[in-house]
Structure formats: C-alpha cells, structure tokens
Design a protein around this motif. Structure first.
Motif, PDB file in Angstrom:
ATOM      1  N   ARG A   1      50.779-102.853 -79.477  1.00  0.00           N
ATOM      2  CA  ARG A   1      50.287-102.153 -78.299  1.00  0.00           C
ATOM      3  C   ARG A   1      51.434-101.798 -77.354  1.00  0.00           C
ATOM      4  O   ARG A   1      52.425-102.514 -77.261  1.00  0.00           O
ATOM      5  N   THR A   2      51.219-100.726 -76.610  1.00  0.00           N
ATOM      6  CA  THR A   2      52.158-100.400 -75.533  1.00  0.00           C
ATOM      7  C   THR A   2      51.845-101.312 -74.356  1.00  0.00           C
ATOM      8  O   THR A   2      50.856-102.055 -74.365  1.00  0.00           O
ATOM      9  N   LYS A   3      52.680-101.255 -73.318  1.00  0.00           N
ATOM     10  CA  LYS A   3      52.427-102.108 -72.152  1.00  0.00           C
ATOM     11  C   LYS A   3      51.098-101.752 -71.493  1.00  0.00           C
ATOM     12  O   LYS A   3      50.337-102.625 -71.085  1.00  0.00           O
ATOM     13  N   ALA A   4      50.821-100.461 -71.404  1.00  0.00           N
ATOM     14  CA  ALA A   4      49.549-100.030 -70.804  1.00  0.00           C
ATOM     15  C   ALA A   4      48.375-100.477 -71.670  1.00  0.00           C
ATOM     16  O   ALA A   4      47.348-100.934 -71.166  1.00  0.00           O
TER      17      ALA A   4
ATOM     18  N   LYS B   1      47.803-104.172 -71.145  1.00  0.00           N
ATOM     19  CA  LYS B   1      47.122-104.437 -69.867  1.00  0.00           C
ATOM     20  C   LYS B   1      45.636-104.129 -69.982  1.00  0.00           C
ATOM     21  O   LYS B   1      44.795-104.888 -69.491  1.00  0.00           O
ATOM     22  N   ALA B   2      45.303-103.019 -70.637  1.00  0.00           N
ATOM     23  CA  ALA B   2      43.891-102.659 -70.817  1.00  0.00           C
ATOM     24  C   ALA B   2      43.185-103.713 -71.661  1.00  0.00           C
ATOM     25  O   ALA B   2      42.045-104.105 -71.363  1.00  0.00           O
ATOM     26  N   TYR B   3      43.841-104.194 -72.706  1.00  0.00           N
ATOM     27  CA  TYR B   3      43.258-105.222 -73.570  1.00  0.00           C
ATOM     28  C   TYR B   3      43.045-106.511 -72.781  1.00  0.00           C
ATOM     29  O   TYR B   3      41.984-107.140 -72.872  1.00  0.00           O
ATOM     30  N   ASN B   4      44.035-106.914 -71.991  1.00  0.00           N
ATOM     31  CA  ASN B   4      43.909-108.127 -71.179  1.00  0.00           C
ATOM     32  C   ASN B   4      42.768-108.002 -70.183  1.00  0.00           C
ATOM     33  O   ASN B   4      42.000-108.950 -69.972  1.00  0.00           O
ATOM     34  N   THR B   5      42.640-106.828 -69.565  1.00  0.00           N
ATOM     35  CA  THR B   5      41.552-106.593 -68.611  1.00  0.00           C
ATOM     36  C   THR B   5      40.204-106.711 -69.302  1.00  0.00           C
ATOM     37  O   THR B   5      39.275-107.326 -68.785  1.00  0.00           O
TER      38      THR B   5
ATOM     39  N   VAL C   1      37.301-109.433 -68.391  1.00  0.00           N
ATOM     40  CA  VAL C   1      35.940-109.024 -68.022  1.00  0.00           C
ATOM     41  C   VAL C   1      34.932-109.696 -68.946  1.00  0.00           C
ATOM     42  O   VAL C   1      33.881-110.180 -68.508  1.00  0.00           O
ATOM     43  N   LYS C   2      35.258-109.762 -70.233  1.00  0.00           N
ATOM     44  CA  LYS C   2      34.358-110.407 -71.194  1.00  0.00           C
ATOM     45  C   LYS C   2      34.179-111.886 -70.855  1.00  0.00           C
ATOM     46  O   LYS C   2      33.056-112.403 -70.863  1.00  0.00           O
TER      47      LYS C   2
END
Length: 105
Positions: A53-56, A59-63, A67-68
């Motif tokens: 993954r890219t950094k962005a 970050k989206a995956y971590n978010t 949330v989950k």
C-alpha cells in the motif's frame, strides 16, 4: 442414482483441485508487498508480484480498521444495555403484577 451422481461430482472436483500446481505466497509485513509463485505440473513457473500500500492507502486502511473496531465495541455496549433494560422491565412488570394481586385479594 443420486448417490452415484454425488460421488462422481466429488471425484471430479477433488481431481481438479489436485491437478493444480503448488502455490507459495510470501508476504512482507513491513511494506505489504506480496509475491506468489506457482509451479505447474508441466514444469512452468508463474510468478505474480503485488506491491504494498501507499502511505495514503495505509492511512485509509487503518481508518477502516479503527471504525470497524469502534463499531464492534459500540454494538456490544448497546446490546448489553438493551439486555439490562429488558431485565429491569421484566422485573418491574413482575412487581406490578404481584402488587395488583395483593390489592385484588
């Protein structure tokens, strides 16, 4: 007749799965990169590589994971509260019923 058809289907699917080549997957946890090597029965080798993954994207995956996790915690708290409320209502209704019987008697 049905048993013969089921047995034949099971044999066909098991031989089809067995005919697949050996597949090895290596994953780099630091970057998320994944390499898959597949050796086929005829001797050929297929190599697939996928970058991480890219950094962005990370970050989206971590978010998404956060949330989950928060949703699961909230859901369990709501369920526990509903159960406690249900028990309290049941207990209150039982007390009112007992009191009503005392008045009638």
């Amino acid at each position: 007749m049905k048993k013969i058809v089921m047995l034949a289907a099971a044999v066909i699917f098991s031989t089809a799965a067995f005919a697949q080549g050996d597949k090895t997957t290596v994953r780099d946890d630091a970057t998320g990169a994944k390499t898959t090597v597949e050796e086929r029965d005829n001797g050929t080798v297929k190599v697939e590589s996928r970058s991480g993954r890219t950094k962005a994207g990370q970050k989206a995956y971590n978010t998404k994971e956060d949330v989950k996790h928060a949703g699961k915690k909230t859901g369990s708290v709501v369920k526990k509260g509903a159960q406690k409320t249900g028990k309290a209502v049941k207990k209150g209704a039982k007390a009112v019923k007992n009191k009503a019987e005392d008045v009638v008697d």
